[in-house]
Write an enzyme that holds these catalytic residues in place. Structure first.
Site, short mmCIF file in Angstrom:
data_model
loop_
_atom_site.label_atom_id
_atom_site.label_comp_id
_atom_site.label_asym_id
_atom_site.label_seq_id
_atom_site.Cartn_x
_atom_site.Cartn_y
_atom_site.Cartn_z
N HIS A 81 9.43 -26.84 0.05
CA HIS A 81 8.90 -28.01 -0.68
C HIS A 81 7.82 -27.61 -1.67
O HIS A 81 7.08 -28.45 -2.14
CB HIS A 81 8.39 -29.05 0.33
CG HIS A 81 9.48 -29.47 1.27
ND1 HIS A 81 10.27 -30.58 1.06
CD2 HIS A 81 9.96 -28.87 2.38
CE1 HIS A 81 11.16 -30.67 2.03
NE2 HIS A 81 10.99 -29.64 2.84
N GLU A 123 0.82 -1.22 0.00
CA GLU A 123 0.00 0.00 0.00
C GLU A 123 0.85 1.26 0.00
O GLU A 123 0.41 2.30 -0.46
CB GLU A 123 -0.92 0.03 1.23
CG GLU A 123 -2.22 -0.73 1.05
CD GLU A 123 -3.23 -0.47 2.17
OE1 GLU A 123 -2.89 0.18 3.17
OE2 GLU A 123 -4.36 -0.94 2.03
N LYS A 176 -13.13 0.86 -2.55
CA LYS A 176 -14.21 1.14 -1.59
C LYS A 176 -15.33 1.92 -2.28
O LYS A 176 -16.52 1.63 -2.09
CB LYS A 176 -13.67 1.97 -0.40
CG LYS A 176 -12.76 1.19 0.56
CD LYS A 176 -12.36 2.05 1.75
CE LYS A 176 -11.45 1.32 2.72
NZ LYS A 176 -11.03 2.12 3.87
O1 PA5 Z 1 -3.67 1.21 5.72
C1 PA5 Z 1 -4.77 1.66 5.45
O2 PA5 Z 1 -5.00 2.87 5.48
C2 PA5 Z 1 -5.92 0.74 5.07
O3 PA5 Z 1 -5.51 -0.57 5.00
C3 PA5 Z 1 -7.02 0.86 6.13
O4 PA5 Z 1 -6.48 0.57 7.40
C4 PA5 Z 1 -8.19 -0.08 5.84
O5 PA5 Z 1 -8.72 0.20 4.56
C5 PA5 Z 1 -9.28 0.09 6.90
O6 PA5 Z 1 -9.71 1.42 6.99
P1 PA5 Z 1 -10.51 1.95 8.22
O7 PA5 Z 1 -9.67 1.86 9.44
O8 PA5 Z 1 -10.86 3.37 7.88
O9 PA5 Z 1 -11.76 1.10 8.35
#
Ligand code: PA5
Length: 384
Positions: free
Chosen positions: A287, A266, A376
């Site tokens: 393996h 990310e 999303k």
């Molecule tokens: O690292 C990030 O920003 C994302 O992985 C969020 O943590 C994830 O989408 C969950 O978002 P939220 O905490 O707003 O529900």
């Protein structure tokens, strides 16, 4: 301290520039966090954890991505002795998984920790509605509200509003810390404390790593393992190695590998850039994917996370360290001094700072996630 087996040609001024960009960013609250622990908040977290343990046999931990992976990674790795079971929910939209989580709780006493910074993510929102209904049926509205712990934004979002309205116990995800850098905030610390992880030792380990990094930046960045690792990733990426395989020899660290994939994927994977993070657990995967590692397409490198391990397993580590370079893949080795809270605290900070540096060297913003937001938005449209 985490150690590394290589010392690349580091361009010191580029590293300083990258760090200065990170510090200027509005999402850099995690950089000094371990050295500035809010003791009042820490004590609220510990009291809440004690209350949950007193009242419940199960804590249903609801969250996804950065609101989930970090604490699960450390809990699974350390498997602390505890009187309470953590049941995870809201990390997929599978009805089967949700039913499985409900069955796992059964008729035992439970509390809920709903963790969502935005308060609007669909997966946790659906799981929360489901478990909230069960909680209300079991305990009635007023007692149920006392068993809900909401970790979310300080002032905004549907979850924040609901928590204020119904008097849930609230913990704050700081504005200046994004999901994947948030494990050392209440996002991770509350479930970790409930699970029996020594959160003081975890934070102390992170603080040691943070102090060592900032000392090295003041004197000579080339003495920092995090700088050398970030620079090595950048150098290898530019030479056409587009895949990094995190290799661990401890099966219990499989979720730590998942956290790493999220952190790097990310943070770096945007603007058509980034190294693809993937992972293996050895000797199991020797393996299966071991064949590819030794002899397949040479577009990858291996980063061994060298946890202290038992004698027999240590022989496997030694064998891999010898065999894989013979197959022509670069092998980075990160030494972890101890397999405990302190060691994982060090690892968390090490990877966070190295990841942010590496992304900055590649010229990408380590703190946004436009691709995740795109998914999303599309899902919400389809469900509207
Ligand atoms: O690292 C990030 O920003 C994302 O992985 C969020 O943590 C994830 O989408 C969950 O978002 P939220 O905490 O707003 O529900």
């Amino acid at each position: 301290m985490i150690t590394i087996n290589c010392s690349p040609e580091v361009d010191i001024s580029r590293v300083h520039e990258a760090l200065s960009d990170i510090r200027k960013d509005a999402m850099s609250g995690w950089v000094d966090l371990p050295c500035r622990v809010n003791m009042e908040e820490l004590s609220r977290i510990k009291s809440a954890a004690d209350k949950i343990i007193d009242e419940s046999e199960v804590l249903v931990c609801i969250g996804i991505g950065g609101s989930y992976l970090g604490h699960r990674a450390i809990i699974e790795a350390l498997r602390p002795a505890s009187n309470i079971e953590i049941v995870y929910a809201g990390n997929s939209l599978s009805r089967r998984e949700l039913d499985r989580a409900i069955a796992q709780v059964g008729d035992r006493d439970f509390s809920i920790n709903i963790i969502s910074k935005s308060g609007t993510t669909l997966e946790p929102a659906i799981a929360f509605e489901t478990f909230k209904k069960l909680l209300f049926e079991k305990y009635g509205a007023s007692e149920a509200a006392k068993r809900i712990y909401a970790t979310t934004d300080a002032a905004h979002g549907a979850l924040h509003d609901e928590a204020v309205k119904n008097g849930y116990t609230r913990f704050i995800v700081p504005d200046n810390i994004g999901g994947r850098y948030s494990v050392l905030t209440p996002v991770g610390l509350l479930p970790l404390a409930v699970a029996g992880v020594d959160i003081d030792a975890l934070l102390a380990g992170a603080a040691e790593e943070a102090t060592s990094f900032s000392d090295a930046m003041k004197h000579d960045p080339r003495t920092s393992a995090a700088v050398n690792y970030a620079y090595m990733r950048y150098t290898l990426g530019n030479k056409g190695y587009d895949t990094e395989v995190f290799a661990s020899f401890e099966p219990a660290t499989a979720y730590f590998n998942e956290w790493l994939k999220q952190l790097f994927g990310e943070s770096e994977g945007k603007g058509q850039q980034g190294v693809l993070p993937t992972s293996v657990i050895y000797s199991t995967d020797l393996h299966s994917l071991g064949q590819f590692m030794q002899d397949g397409r040479r577009n990858l490198w291996e980063t061994i996370i060298d946890y202290p391990t038992d004698d027999l397993n240590a022989k496997v580590v030694a064998a891999v360290k010898k065999a894989h370079p013979l197959g022509g893949i670069p092998v980075l080795v990160l030494g972890v001094p101890s397999y405990d809270e302190r060691g994982f605290g060090q690892l968390v900070y090490f990877f966070e700072i190295a990841c942010a540096l590496s992304a900055r060297l590649y010229g990408v913003n380590p703190f946004d996630q436009p691709g995740v937001e795109a998914y999303k938005t599309e899902l919400k449209k389809l469900l509207a």
